[in-house]
Design a protein around this motif. Structure first.
Motif, short mmCIF file in Angstrom:
data_model
loop_
_atom_site.label_atom_id
_atom_site.label_comp_id
_atom_site.label_asym_id
_atom_site.label_seq_id
_atom_site.Cartn_x
_atom_site.Cartn_y
_atom_site.Cartn_z
N SER A 1 -52.50 -55.38 12.97
CA SER A 1 -53.59 -54.87 12.14
C SER A 1 -53.40 -53.39 11.84
O SER A 1 -53.53 -52.95 10.69
N PHE A 2 -53.06 -52.62 12.88
CA PHE A 2 -52.89 -51.19 12.67
C PHE A 2 -51.62 -50.90 11.87
O PHE A 2 -51.59 -49.99 11.03
N GLY A 3 -50.55 -51.66 12.13
CA GLY A 3 -49.31 -51.48 11.36
C GLY A 3 -49.52 -51.77 9.89
O GLY A 3 -48.92 -51.11 9.03
N THR A 4 -50.35 -52.75 9.59
CA THR A 4 -50.69 -53.04 8.20
C THR A 4 -51.36 -51.84 7.54
O THR A 4 -51.05 -51.47 6.40
N PHE A 5 -52.28 -51.21 8.27
CA PHE A 5 -52.94 -50.01 7.76
C PHE A 5 -51.94 -48.88 7.53
O PHE A 5 -52.00 -48.18 6.51
N LEU A 6 -51.01 -48.68 8.46
CA LEU A 6 -50.02 -47.61 8.31
C LEU A 6 -49.14 -47.84 7.08
O LEU A 6 -48.81 -46.88 6.36
N MET A 7 -48.76 -49.08 6.84
CA MET A 7 -47.96 -49.39 5.65
C MET A 7 -48.77 -49.11 4.38
O MET A 7 -48.26 -48.57 3.40
N CYS B 1 -47.19 -54.93 3.46
CA CYS B 1 -48.08 -54.38 4.48
C CYS B 1 -48.27 -55.35 5.64
O CYS B 1 -48.20 -54.96 6.81
N LEU B 2 -48.51 -56.62 5.33
CA LEU B 2 -48.76 -57.61 6.38
C LEU B 2 -47.49 -57.90 7.18
O LEU B 2 -47.50 -57.88 8.42
N PHE B 3 -46.39 -58.15 6.50
CA PHE B 3 -45.12 -58.47 7.16
C PHE B 3 -44.62 -57.25 7.93
O PHE B 3 -44.09 -57.36 9.04
N GLY B 4 -44.81 -56.06 7.35
CA GLY B 4 -44.41 -54.83 8.04
C GLY B 4 -45.19 -54.62 9.32
O GLY B 4 -44.64 -54.17 10.33
N GLY B 5 -46.49 -54.97 9.31
CA GLY B 5 -47.29 -54.87 10.52
C GLY B 5 -46.82 -55.81 11.60
O GLY B 5 -46.78 -55.46 12.79
N VAL B 6 -46.43 -57.03 11.20
CA VAL B 6 -45.93 -58.02 12.17
C VAL B 6 -44.63 -57.54 12.81
O VAL B 6 -44.45 -57.62 14.04
N LEU B 7 -43.70 -57.04 11.99
CA LEU B 7 -42.42 -56.57 12.52
C LEU B 7 -42.60 -55.40 13.49
O LEU B 7 -41.93 -55.32 14.52
N ASN C 1 -40.81 -49.96 4.01
CA ASN C 1 -41.72 -50.36 2.93
C ASN C 1 -41.04 -50.30 1.56
O ASN C 1 -41.33 -51.09 0.67
N GLN C 2 -40.11 -49.33 1.39
CA GLN C 2 -39.41 -49.21 0.11
C GLN C 2 -38.55 -50.44 -0.17
O GLN C 2 -38.42 -50.86 -1.33
N LYS C 3 -37.96 -51.00 0.88
CA LYS C 3 -37.06 -52.14 0.71
C LYS C 3 -37.81 -53.46 0.64
O LYS C 3 -37.34 -54.43 0.04
N MET C 4 -38.99 -53.51 1.27
CA MET C 4 -39.74 -54.76 1.30
C MET C 4 -40.57 -54.99 0.04
O MET C 4 -40.76 -56.14 -0.36
N GLU C 5 -41.06 -53.92 -0.56
CA GLU C 5 -42.00 -54.09 -1.68
C GLU C 5 -41.41 -54.88 -2.85
O GLU C 5 -42.08 -55.76 -3.39
N PRO C 6 -40.16 -54.63 -3.27
CA PRO C 6 -39.60 -55.45 -4.36
C PRO C 6 -39.43 -56.91 -3.97
O PRO C 6 -39.35 -57.78 -4.85
N LEU C 7 -39.38 -57.18 -2.67
CA LEU C 7 -39.17 -58.55 -2.19
C LEU C 7 -40.47 -59.30 -1.95
O LEU C 7 -40.57 -60.50 -2.24
N MET D 1 -30.52 -49.63 -11.51
CA MET D 1 -31.71 -50.11 -10.80
C MET D 1 -31.29 -50.98 -9.62
O MET D 1 -30.40 -51.82 -9.74
N THR D 2 -31.95 -50.79 -8.49
CA THR D 2 -31.64 -51.56 -7.29
C THR D 2 -32.14 -52.99 -7.43
O THR D 2 -33.29 -53.22 -7.77
N THR D 3 -31.27 -53.96 -7.17
CA THR D 3 -31.65 -55.36 -7.28
C THR D 3 -32.32 -55.84 -5.99
O THR D 3 -32.25 -55.19 -4.95
N LYS D 4 -32.97 -57.00 -6.10
CA LYS D 4 -33.60 -57.57 -4.91
C LYS D 4 -32.56 -57.89 -3.84
O LYS D 4 -32.83 -57.74 -2.64
N LYS D 5 -31.38 -58.31 -4.27
CA LYS D 5 -30.32 -58.62 -3.32
C LYS D 5 -29.90 -57.38 -2.54
O LYS D 5 -29.70 -57.44 -1.32
N GLU D 6 -29.79 -56.25 -3.23
CA GLU D 6 -29.42 -55.01 -2.56
C GLU D 6 -30.51 -54.56 -1.58
O GLU D 6 -30.22 -54.09 -0.48
N ASN D 7 -31.77 -54.70 -2.01
CA ASN D 7 -32.89 -54.34 -1.12
C ASN D 7 -32.89 -55.22 0.12
O ASN D 7 -33.14 -54.74 1.23
N ALA D 8 -32.65 -56.52 -0.07
CA ALA D 8 -32.63 -57.45 1.06
C ALA D 8 -31.49 -57.10 2.02
O ALA D 8 -31.65 -57.15 3.25
N LYS D 9 -30.35 -56.72 1.48
CA LYS D 9 -29.20 -56.34 2.31
C LYS D 9 -29.53 -55.10 3.13
O LYS D 9 -29.28 -55.06 4.35
#
Length: 284
Positions: free
Chosen positions: A203-209, A161-167, A148-154, A1-9
């Protein structure tokens, strides 16, 4: 299983590569301005495909492999999300463009919006979205198909969705500031324009996520992204057949309608996100 540390990396490596392409965009800005050919080669090849390229490089460097690319339509039980992906940008830009005219009491100007014209534009957009939107995979494979796959566990679904829209909105910032950096317009005007764009893109990026999370596929986001880019042109074509006076001044009320629409849609989807988050917690 992928750990949070691996996802963050993996997330960190992906974002580093994507924003290095932004630096490349800055370095090449002068030759891009001097030649439309250079602009086309740099912007439409490495830059617009940089999220997909960053995804592939990250997967290779971290030896993650290339499974779960989210390159599946998943039409079963997801038709409603595809319809929402198609309709959401169209509804937004219709409200943004048409509401100022209606609110100002000049609905008679909109004679070009006949049933036949609207239906023809809708069919045209549907046909084009099924073919031309595939070019947007360069962005969606990275931003929605991988990040989104890497951010969701974090960060969880709402945070992702919100942070992904900002980025995603920050990634567009250099393009939005390019005019000012090249001496066009004032800094204050550019910042005001960028502020509005960042709010809209967040706002739109949040929707896409969110729609990617709901369908586990990048294709609804691809369709929505295409409609985001093309809806304004379709509406502009209909407006060209209307009887809007050349001296019509709707700028002030247009700004009010635009930001009101953005806020309403943002609140609506944040509500959906929170509802989904509470539902997931109850199922644990």
């Amino acid at each position: 299983m992928t750990t949070k540390k691996e996802n963050a990396k993996r997330l960190g490596i992906y974002l580093l590569i994507v924003f290095l392409f932004v630096l490349f965009f800055f370095i090449c800005r002068k030759p891009m301005n001097e030649s439309s050919t250079v602009f086309f080669i740099i912007y439409y090849c490495p830059f617009s495909f940089s999220p997909a390229i960053a995804r592939l490089i990250t997967r290779a460097v971290t030896k993650e492999g290339f499974c779960d690319m989210k390159l599946h339509l998943k039409l079963e039980r997801n038709i409603k999300w595809y319809l929402l992906a198609f309709g959401h940008p169209l509804i937004f830009f219709s409200a943004r463009i048409l509401l100022p005219i209606i609110v100002s009491g000049h609905s008679e100007w909109l004679g070009g919006f006949t049933f036949q014209n609207v239906l023809a534009s809708g069919f045209m957009l549907a046909a084009l979205s099924a073919v031309q939107s595939i070019g947007l995979l360069g962005e969606e494979l990275g931003w929605r198909g991988y990040m989104n796959q890497k951010m969701e566990p974090l960060f969880g679904t709402v945070g992702t969705c919100l942070f992904g829209g900002v980025l995603w909105s920050l990634w567009h910032l250099p393009m939005d500031l390019a005019g000012w950096l090249d001496g066009e317009g004032s800094l204050s005007d550019s910042l005001m324009m960028c502020g509005g764009r960042m709010l809209l893109l967040t706002s739109f990026g949040t929707f896409l996520m969110w729609v990617t999370k709901k369908t586990n596929s990048v294709f609804p986001a691809v369709v929505a992204h295409f409609m985001f880019n093309q809806s304004q042109g379709a509406l502009g074509g209909l407006l060209s057949q209307c009887n809007i006076p050349e001296n019509a001044d709707l700028e002030s009320i247009s700004d009010v309608c635009e930001y009101t629409t953005i806020i309403i849609l943002a609140v609506f989807f944040i509500g959906l996100l929170l509802r989904e988050n509470n539902k997931n917690k109850r199922n644990i």
